[in-house]
Design an enzyme around this catalytic site. Structure first.
Site, PDB file in Angstrom:
ATOM      1  CD1 TRP A  90      -2.327  -1.990   1.989  1.00 53.53           C
ATOM      2  CD2 TRP A  90      -3.093  -1.114   0.026  1.00 53.53           C
ATOM      3  NE1 TRP A  90      -3.386  -2.729   1.661  1.00 53.53           N
ATOM      4  CE2 TRP A  90      -3.929  -2.203   0.352  1.00 53.53           C
ATOM      5  CE3 TRP A  90      -3.407  -0.334  -0.972  1.00 53.53           C
ATOM      6  CZ2 TRP A  90      -4.942  -2.573  -0.316  1.00 53.53           C
ATOM      7  CZ3 TRP A  90      -4.611  -0.756  -1.885  1.00 53.53           C
ATOM      8  CH2 TRP A  90      -5.269  -1.839  -1.618  1.00 53.53           C
ATOM      9  CG  ASP A 161      -3.180   4.421   3.715  1.00 54.49           C
ATOM     10  OD1 ASP A 161      -4.556   4.467   4.079  1.00 54.49           O
ATOM     11  OD2 ASP A 161      -2.977   3.703   2.565  1.00 54.49           O
ATOM     12  CE  LYS A 185      -8.954  -2.831   3.409  1.00 57.54           C
ATOM     13  NZ  LYS A 185      -7.977  -1.860   3.033  1.00 57.54           N
TER      14      LYS A 185
HETATM   15  C1  LIG Z   1      -7.597  -1.399   1.724  1.00 55.90           C
HETATM   16  C2  LIG Z   1      -6.598  -0.476   1.599  1.00 55.90           C
HETATM   17  C3  LIG Z   1      -6.394   0.588   0.776  1.00 55.90           C
HETATM   18  C4  LIG Z   1      -7.550   0.608  -0.517  1.00 55.90           C
HETATM   19  O1  LIG Z   1      -7.709   1.567  -1.302  1.00 55.90           O
HETATM   20  P1  LIG Z   1      -9.313   1.590  -1.923  1.00 55.90           P
HETATM   21  O2  LIG Z   1      -8.948   2.659  -3.221  1.00 55.90           O
HETATM   22  O3  LIG Z   1     -10.318   2.024  -0.896  1.00 55.90           O
HETATM   23  O4  LIG Z   1      -9.605   0.280  -2.602  1.00 55.90           O
HETATM   24  C5  LIG Z   1      -5.294   1.771   0.874  1.00 55.90           C
HETATM   25  N1  LIG Z   1      -4.580   1.721   1.601  1.00 55.90           N
HETATM   26  C6  LIG Z   1      -4.569   0.707   2.776  1.00 55.90           C
HETATM   27  C7  LIG Z   1      -3.706   0.834   3.562  1.00 55.90           C
HETATM   28  C8  LIG Z   1      -5.427  -0.260   2.787  1.00 55.90           C
HETATM   29  O5  LIG Z   1      -5.594  -1.284   3.815  1.00 55.90           O
END
Ligand SMILES: *Cc1c(COP(=O)(O)O)cnc(C)c1O
Length: 349
Positions: A90, A161, A185
């Site tokens: 991520w 994030d 989440k």
């Molecule tokens: C699940 C997650 C995302 C997801 O992004 P979406 O655009 O909402 O699918 C982003 N960053 C983290 C840390 C996550 O766990």
């Protein structure tokens, strides 16, 4: 998961919301009723996280990834460069998107030391103080890595994030410039993201920033510059109320710590299972593990499924298993999993 009490309430008032004779989905986002609901949700979120008054809370669309683009666009006026801590997929995604707008400097990455994953500590001297911001991801769902200590990046804005661990424990919002999180989440259903931004940071968007992504505009219109995802917002509001009823984030953090400890104990005690994340960085939200013999993994998943234990397959990048145990997962679910795991290990160890 969503808390079952939240879904029951939503079900009970689905067709007739609070005696209005309409579903909340059918209310105009401009109606007095909906505006009251929306601002109550914001206030509950502020209460839960003790958000200081000089922070704006924005409800936006585009999920977590939407913010991978929105953050650099909204802060580019500060500087043409940004600094990143890379802990997994991520943060890599956020960094790749930011590099479309800014020069991205990756200060450190997760390290594999003798097979154990650890996250280097960030100190202000590592961070170019001319950067627009420093970005990290507080919980990486794929590898099951959580950064508990808030990095000290000096005087530049700290951006996090928190998509996958927001509301799992108390945090000191005042340490951050921007916190963002996709909702799906720990907040509610997908379709919504929350941005908590210090108000002095609203002034630095690049001129080309699309209006609907422009924090200052979103704030000016109370997150209703364009039609918000009204039903997701409503459900998020119910989840905030549920969290308050649970005793707030201190109480939830305690439960989350108990749940994660049970699972890691099981993994560490059974020879069949391994987890290679250093104890300081083991995620309390996503517990990853491998079976020592890979050939047993399909059988593990199949038997787990038969026992009502679902969605345990690890992310395709890393394989293995992953138990996501967000706020709404009751401890009974974790106990059921550890009982199954111990029994499976006895039979196949
Ligand atoms: C699940 C997650 C995302 C997801 O992004 P979406 O655009 O909402 O699918 C982003 N960053 C983290 C840390 C996550 O766990």
């Amino acid at each position: 998961m969503l808390p079952v009490e939240v879904m029951q309430q939503a079900q009970a008032e689905f067709i007739d919301w609070q005696g209005t004779g309409r579903s909340v989905m059918e209310l105009s986002h401009r109606s007095a009723e909906y505006i009251a609901l929306a601002s109550e949700a914001e206030q509950d979120l502020r209460d839960l996280l003790s958000v200081p008054d000089n922070y704006k809370v924005l409800f936006v669309q585009g999920g977590g990834r939407g913010q991978f683009s929105s953050v650099p666009m909204n802060l580019k006026g500060l500087s043409d460069k940004a600094a990143f801590l890379q802990t997994g997929s991520w943060s890599k995604g956020a960094q790749q998107e930011a590099s479309k707008f800014l020069d991205v400097n990756v200060l450190a990455e997760t390290q594999n030391i003798d097979g154990i994953l650890t996250v280097p500590k960030i100190t202000p001297d590592m961070v170019d103080q001319k950067s627009a911001y420093f970005h990290y991801c507080s919980n990486e769902t794929v590898d099951g890595i959580e950064v508990n200590d808030i990095p000290d990046c000096g005087d530049i804005p700290l951006v996090a994030d928190m998509s996958s661990n927001i509301l799992s424990k108390p945090i000191d919002v005042a340490k951050f410039g921007i916190i963002y999180a996709g909702a799906q989440k720990n907040i509610g259903p997908s379709g919504l993201a929350v941005v908590i931004v210090r108000d002095d940071l609203l002034e630095f968007a690049m001129p080309e920033t699309p209006t609907f992504l422009h924090y200052k505009t979103i704030d000016k219109f109370d997150s209703m510059y364009n039609t918000p995802p009204t039903y997701s917002w409503y459900l998020a509001g119910l989840v905030f109320k549920w969290l308050k009823q649970q005793g707030g984030l201190e109480a939830i953090a305690e439960k989350n710590a108990q749940k994660a400890a049970l699972l890691y104990k099981c993994i560490d005690e059974c020879d069949l299972y391994t987890n290679n994340v250093h104890g300081d960085f083991r995620s309390k939200m996503n517990v990853t593990f491998h079976l020592k013999s890979k050939e047993l993994e399909p059988l593990f998943l199949q038997e787990a499924e038969q026992n009502g234990l679902k969605a345990l397959k690890g992310h395709r990048i890393v394989g293995g298993m992953r138990a996501s145990i967000y706020n709404a997962m009751p401890i009974e679910g974790v106990i059921a999993l550890t009982e199954f795991m111990r029994d499976f290990a006895r039979r196949n160890g």
